[in-house]
Design a protein around this motif. Structure first.
Motif, mmCIF file in Angstrom:
data_model
loop_
_atom_site.group_PDB
_atom_site.id
_atom_site.type_symbol
_atom_site.label_atom_id
_atom_site.label_comp_id
_atom_site.label_asym_id
_atom_site.label_seq_id
_atom_site.Cartn_x
_atom_site.Cartn_y
_atom_site.Cartn_z
ATOM 1 N N LEU A 116 -57.510 -24.862 -13.571
ATOM 2 C CA LEU A 116 -57.522 -25.656 -14.804
ATOM 3 C C LEU A 116 -58.286 -26.966 -14.643
ATOM 4 C CD1 LEU A 116 -56.519 -25.346 -17.650
ATOM 5 C CD2 LEU A 116 -54.392 -26.441 -17.018
ATOM 6 N N THR B 230 -61.042 -29.470 -17.065
ATOM 7 C CA THR B 230 -60.393 -30.662 -17.580
ATOM 8 C C THR B 230 -61.116 -31.908 -17.133
ATOM 9 O OG1 THR B 230 -58.361 -29.452 -17.190
ATOM 10 C CG2 THR B 230 -58.139 -31.740 -17.830
ATOM 11 N N ILE C 104 -60.381 -35.330 -19.280
ATOM 12 C CA ILE C 104 -59.075 -35.861 -19.671
ATOM 13 C C ILE C 104 -58.390 -34.765 -20.467
ATOM 14 C CG2 ILE C 104 -57.881 -37.600 -21.043
ATOM 15 C CD1 ILE C 104 -60.377 -39.412 -20.320
ATOM 16 N N ALA C 105 -59.171 -34.211 -21.394
ATOM 17 C CA ALA C 105 -58.654 -33.090 -22.178
ATOM 18 C C ALA C 105 -59.250 -31.790 -21.640
ATOM 19 C CB ALA C 105 -59.023 -33.270 -23.642
ATOM 20 N N ILE C 106 -58.576 -30.690 -21.973
ATOM 21 C CA ILE C 106 -59.078 -29.376 -21.573
ATOM 22 C C ILE C 106 -60.228 -28.984 -22.502
ATOM 23 C CG2 ILE C 106 -58.493 -26.938 -21.385
ATOM 24 C CD1 ILE C 106 -55.590 -27.868 -20.867
#
Lengths: 499, 335
Positions: free
Chosen positions: A355, A359, A361-363
């Protein structure tokens, strides 16, 4: 002879999708009928229809020649038709006896007659040659013994028809032998048995008749003595299977992984081995010999002492994250409980391990979607719909998704535990292809497998474990079934319940 | 499978999904319409501000609770924790007056103290649950009793009151606002938006859902389960601190009965909003809707004299149970 249970012209739809097409099948007393086919061929649906879980959209069932309808599982059980599931239906916290009598407890007055139930449980288990104490908890007994308890439970309910969904998927060869002996005994006692398995050698050994399903159609039915394993496999897949295993590649001399004196308390003692770049290293041994625990120790999923060096650099023990960052990835044997989130969609499953690559800060959901498209193509994941849940994929496609998820972390060293458990032969061939391609690309692969042909067919070097220790190592021509088995059994007879 | 079949399937799924997603929203709209019909004052600026501002405490806590529940946990201690934080904050500020004098710096110190106390309390819960491995229910049942008892002890069985001058200075944090919107509403909105982003668009949110869905899978996917789980309790603790910061200026006091049953209201709001109680799926905006539904029920009962306001709890209870029943039906139809 009249059929005990007959299915006539069964067709079934799930929503707009037809999964069974006019299938006929007969089960006779004292006969083992094997139902085989690839994942998604319709075997499970057939079994569910026979055992009352599902009502067929079209077609009829006959019991002793009379038409019958099972409205529910209970109806079918009352008629003596009992299904033994691949995933056991046992209450883990209850005892063996409590499970065998669950729902039909014996009473004496107001209270349970435990003595009678225990005695009967013991008798049932003895018939199965499985001398376990009925007072033990299910959670404390081994997986093969749980299988026996399931069968005892069915026998206790006077099963006339026994439907067995891949009963040997979790058993070792020796345990399988025992199970097949029991099945033979049941057959002689006049039980009609429907048997499914991906292991065709078992089917040849145990079945009287074989029915092959492909894409919901019955493509073949014949007495098993008239069928070779090869013929069965080709009927299942619908094309000729020339070579199951790709050619082995030469490993380089560079060492990428060095494990020295690794001990996992209670499971593995003082294990040392090395892995070369571009190598496929096989790990063989009986279930419970510590193969899985050793690898979980290596990748930081279990507490372990000893040293693990990746490319010469020692990694922090007990940290799955550190192992992943060092380029180690472990693909679990238990894809349903440890590998995939069955209630989540493909995308979230695919990217969970890697993940952080998606990523800031956001995905980045767009990047995730692109990764999913690539994975679907590269690993040939056959999903009806991209948004479907991982739990609704067939076993083979789940395994491919798990493989895709692991490879997304771009590991250098991949440890694959039971790469083809519960998977049909066509998908197996594909997965063997992936594994050898990984090695050819310069990754290093460890394959743990209980299926000896798999280890022999894939690995250039095989390490055999017995009772938590490394019993020996075989290379090149010396990798034979015989040699592996001798090493695996070398240190006395392992106890029946190592796990 | 044909292209057409996939399309029909996709569309069907989408419609069913939307209906479920819309459920809590429709309930909220229905309540607003009902309220407006029963009492013309319902939609007045005063009433709306009142309802929203009073929802803010539970709302801020419920956002944190959504993370805890999504990750498969539960926290029963938040109501007691709020009372305890309020007590520590008031005592701390009162005792610092001789040193700092009454002024904005002191209030800022008090706020920091509240956040820190909440953070610490959450950390204790989280560490006991994830490192010492005690059931969340047991840990927070225990800490619920501990904090409640501590605040009663601090107040010596009575009430802790903020210094009178300080109270006057601090009052606008609850009663004042920005561009006509009360501060608690603004803070609640910011927390909700941040929570929604955190849940839906960050690795932390994804990890929470993964842990709640299947801890083993998360562990085998190299997710640091202990750290993420502890973080959910710490986040909740800090949000309890934030809620307390907004709450103290309202009454200027704390006692053994401050924040009683807040934990149940917060959990109820989370569940009404569609978060799965056993974890694995969480929805922050749903929680916000849940909080609003609960406060509107209360408000409507108070404004319209059809049903006694004493039955508020009963009606809220029915709503919670109904929400769970609907959630289960969604599951069944998904199979």
């Amino acid at each position: 002879m009249e059929a005990l249970l007959g299915l006539n012209g069964i067709s079934h739809w799930f929503g707009p999708i037809q999964v069974l097409f006019d299938v006929n099948l007969e089960l006779h007393p004292g006969e083992v009928h094997a139902l085989i086919g690839e994942n998604g061929a319709g075997k499970s649906t057939m079994m569910k229809i026979m055992s009352g879980y599902l009502q067929p959209t079209e077609g009829t069932l006959q019991l002793d020649g009379n038409p019958i309808r099972f409205g529910s599982l209970e109806d079918a059980e009352a008629a003596g038709i009992i299904m033994i599931h691949q995933e056991f239906n046992l209450a883990l916290q209850l005892t063996v006896e409590e499970n065998i009598f669950l729902g039909r407890e014996k009473r004496r007055g107001l209270f349970l007659d435990q003595k009678a139930m225990q005695a009967e449980s013991r008798a049932l288990l003895e018939r199965l040659n499985c001398p376990i104490d009925p007072r033990r908890k299910i959670s404390d007994i081994s997986v093969p013994n749980r299988q026996m308890v399931e069968i005892a439970k069915a026998l206790g309910r006077d099963a006339r028809v026994l439907i067995m969904d891949e009963p040997t998927a979790v058993l070792t060869n020796r345990e399988t032998d025992t199970l097949l002996e029991q099945i033979d005994r049941l057959r002689k006692a006049g039980t009609a048995i429907l048997y499914t398995s991906h292991k065709l050698n078992e089917v040849s050994r145990i079945a009287d008749r074989v029915t092959v399903l492909r894409d919901g159609h019955k493509v073949l039915e014949a007495p098993s003595r008239e069928l070779s394993e090869h013929r069965m496999a080709e009927a299942m897949v619908g094309r000729s299977l020339s070579t199951l295993f790709p050619a082995k590649a030469e490993a380089k001399s560079e060492t990428v992984l060095e494990v020295r004196g690794l001990t996992v308390p209670g499971h593995v003692e003082d294990a040392s081995f090395i892995l070369h770049r571009g190598e496929v290293l096989g790990f063989a041994g009986l279930v419970g010999s510590g193969r899985t625990e050793l690898m979980e120790g290596v990748v930081g999923l279990r507490n372990a002492s000893g040293e693990v060096r990746v490319n010469g650099v020692s990694i922090k023990p007990g940290s799955a994250l550190a192992a992943r960052e060092a380029g180690l990835a472990y693909l679990t044997e238990d894809r349903k409980d440890k590998g995939l989130l069955l209630g989540k969609n493909l995308r979230e499953n695919l990217t969970l391990l890697a993940l952080d690559r998606f990523t800031r800060i956001a995905i980045d959901r767009r990047a995730e979607e692109q990764a999913l498209s690539r994975a679907i193509e590269e690993f040939d994941i056959r999903a009806g719909d991209r948004e479907m849940l991982a739990g609704n994929l067939s076993g083979g496609n789940q395994q491919k998704l798990l493989l895709a998820k692991t490879m997304l972390a771009e590991p250098d060293i991949v440890i694959i535990d039971e790469p083809t458990r519960g998977i049909d032969i066509g998908t197996k061939q594909q997965i063997y292809g992936f594994i050898s391609r990984l090695a050819a690309e310069g990754k290093s692969v460890i394959v743990i497998s209980s299926e000896l042909p798999e280890v022999i067919g894939l690995a250039t070097r095989v390490i055999v474990m017995a009772r938590g220790r490394i019993a020996g190592e075989l290379e090149g021509e010396r990798i034979t079934e015989d040699a592996i088995l001798r090493l695996a059994m070398e240190l006395a007879e392992p106890k029946a319940e190592v796990e | 499978m044909t292209e057409a079949a996939i399309n029909t399937f996709g569309r069907l799924n989408l419609r069913r999904y939307n209906l479920h997603v819309l459920g809590p929203l429709l309930a909220l709209v229905a309540l607003i319409v009902l309220g407006a019909m029963l009492n013309p004052n319902f939609l007045s600026y005063g009433n709306v501000t009142n309802v929203l501002a009073r929802s803010a405490f539970i709302g801020i806590i419920a956002v944190g609770m959504t993370f805890v529940i999504t990750a498969g946990g539960i926290d029963l201690s938040v109501g007691s924790m709020a009372a305890f934080v309020a007590g520590v904050m008031i005592l701390g500020m009162n005792s610092l007056i001789p040193l700092m004098g009454v002024g904005i710096p002191l209030i800022l110190v008090g706020m920091a103290l509240a956040l820190l106390t909440g953070f610490g309390a959450g950390l204790v819960n989280g560490v006991l649950i994830s490192k010492v491995r005690i059931e969340a229910f047991i840990v927070t049942l225990g800490s619920m009793g501990i904090y409640r008892s501590l605040v009663t002890w601090l107040a010596d069985g009575g009430t802790l009151s903020l210094n009178f001058d300080l109270r006057a200075l601090y009052r606008p944090v609850y009663y004042g606002g920005f561009l006509g919107v009360a501060w608690p509403i603004i803070v609640f909105a910011l927390v909700a938006i941040a929570g929604e982003l955190l849940m839906r668009h960050t690795a932390f949110g994804r990890h929470c859902a993964a842990i709640g869905a299947n801890e083993q899978v998360a562990r085998y996917s190299a997710v640091n389960v202990d750290r993420a789980r502890t973080a959910t309790y710490v986040l909740l603790g800090a949000l309890v601190g934030l809620a307390t910061i907004m709450y103290v200026p309202r009454l200027g006091s704390a006692s053994g009965s401050t924040g009683v049953l807040w934990e149940l209201e917060a959990i109820a709001a989370v569940i009404i909003g569609g978060t799965v109680l056993k974890g694995g799926f969480g929805r922050i905006w749903g929680t916000v809707v849940g909080v609003l539904i609960l406060s509107l029920i209360d408000n409507i009962l108070n404004l319209a004299s059809i049903v006694s306001p004493y039955l508020n709890g009963a009606i809220q209870g029915v709503v919670v149970i109904l929400a769970v029943v609907l959630q289960r039906e969604k599951k069944a139809s998904e199979q």
